[in-house]
Write an enzyme that holds these catalytic residues in place. Structure first.
Site, PDB file in Angstrom:
ATOM      1  N   ILE A   1       0.831  -1.205   0.000  1.00 50.87           N
ATOM      2  CA  ILE A   1       0.000   0.000   0.000  1.00 50.87           C
ATOM      3  C   ILE A   1       0.866   1.255   0.000  1.00 50.87           C
ATOM      4  CG2 ILE A   1      -1.674   1.320   1.360  1.00 50.87           C
ATOM      5  CD1 ILE A   1      -2.781  -1.383   2.346  1.00 50.87           C
TER       6      ILE A   1
ATOM      7  N   TYR B   1       0.603  -9.309  15.078  1.00 47.71           N
ATOM      8  CA  TYR B   1       0.182  -8.259  14.152  1.00 47.71           C
ATOM      9  C   TYR B   1      -0.999  -7.475  14.721  1.00 47.71           C
ATOM     10  CZ  TYR B   1      -1.392  -5.891   9.937  1.00 47.71           C
ATOM     11  OH  TYR B   1      -1.786  -4.937   9.040  1.00 47.71           O
TER      12      TYR B   1
ATOM     13  N   LYS C   1      -1.213  -3.416  15.790  1.00 51.69           N
ATOM     14  CA  LYS C   1      -2.152  -2.448  15.219  1.00 51.69           C
ATOM     15  C   LYS C   1      -3.073  -1.873  16.289  1.00 51.69           C
ATOM     16  CE  LYS C   1      -0.723  -2.325  11.006  1.00 51.69           C
ATOM     17  NZ  LYS C   1      -0.135  -1.075  10.469  1.00 51.69           N
TER      18      LYS C   1
ATOM     19  N   THR D   1      -1.172  -7.625  -0.715  1.00 49.82           N
ATOM     20  CA  THR D   1       0.169  -7.075  -0.593  1.00 49.82           C
ATOM     21  C   THR D   1       1.109  -8.158  -0.059  1.00 49.82           C
ATOM     22  OG1 THR D   1      -0.121  -6.378   1.707  1.00 49.82           O
ATOM     23  CG2 THR D   1      -0.822  -4.823  -0.019  1.00 49.82           C
TER      24      THR D   1
END
Length: 275
Positions: free
Chosen positions: A20, A169, A173, A204
């Protein structure tokens, strides 16, 4: 120079060499005057991308390599960025991120890698760049709706117990979205606005490493990032699907926020003092 119809003066974009971030760089280079991009690779390794960016738009493009698994490298990157933006930063986008590794990894600083790259390093970089922000600047922090699937375990921030790639992960976040709200509170007395967002599920290298080849093109996520740069929303907002939504209750819990702030101070203040 602040944004006018999506045009910016000076923009700093981290994580700009893949996924991104790379797609966002391609959009921004036609919408700003100076674009400073960061990635973990050497300048030689990303030379084709830099050539493309410089021919795609009229922006002056600078590249600052920095491996966010080293907080000292983040300090050096902040110094290099400030040297390239003498007139101030109008837009700072924190997009750098890594997937949770198959096995728990520690950085040279002794912290769990996913937490450091996705949350601690952006916070440190931002702290060091705040003095270089121009009037009316905006900070955009790329979070994820994955923050909703985990809870804070601030007694074990480095996942010594029960490590998994998804937990690493998601918790990173969660930290990013919570820190973004804290940063907005800190900057409330200034003209700087802070917005966090989820860019959606995009195909991605990061998402492929954790979930396989699913999701839309990175350009779709880049468009959501770009929307967040100009959205007329209150500072401290969190966006999903280009709309302001409430984040996880973990984000707004006062105890969590206080403990996360203390963790950041404990881990980042000693490094920041070496700038």
């Amino acid at each position: 120079m602040t944004s006018v119809e999506g045009r910016w003066g000076t923009v700093v974009l981290t994580g700009a060499t893949s996924g991104i971030g790379e797609a966002t760089a391609r959009l921004l280079v036609t919408r700003c005057e100076v674009l400073v991009v960061q990635g973990p690779e050497s300048a030689d390794a990303v030379a084709p991308l830099l050539r493309e960016l410089r021919t795609r738009g009229r922006a002056e493009v600078h590249y600052v390599p920095a491996d966010f698994t080293s907080l000292d490298a983040v300090v050096d990157a902040a110094r290099a960025i400030r040297a390239r933006v003498p007139h101030g930063i109008d837009l700072l986008i924190n997009d750098a991120g890594v997937p949770g590794a198959p096995e728990r990894l520690l950085t040279v600083d002794g912290f769990e890698r996913t937490l450091q790259v996705n949350a601690l390093a952006p916070a440190l970089l931002t702290r060091l760049l705040v003095p270089a922000l121009a009037a009316g600047a905006r900070i955009v922090n790329v979070g994820s709706s994955a923050h909703r699937v985990e809870r804070f375990h601030l007694d074990d921030p480095d996942l010594v117990h029960d490590y998994s790639p998804v937990a690493a992960y998601a918790r990173s976040k969660l930290a990013m979205v919570t820190w973004s709200a804290l940063l907005a509170e800190e900057e409330a007395g200034t003209s700087t606005t802070v917005v966090a967002l989820c860019p959606g599920l995009n195909d991605t290298p990061l998402s492929a490493a954790m979930m396989g080849r699913i999701g839309g093109p990175p350009s779709r996520g880049a468009e959501r990032v770009l929307h967040a740069t100009v959205a007329d929303v209150p500072s401290g907002s969190y966006l999903e699907d280009d709309r302001v939504v409430a984040p996880s209750p973990e984000v707004t819990d006062p105890g969590n926020r206080a403990r996360l702030a203390a963790l950041y101070v404990g881990r980042l203040a000693p490094v920041a003092s070496r700038r």
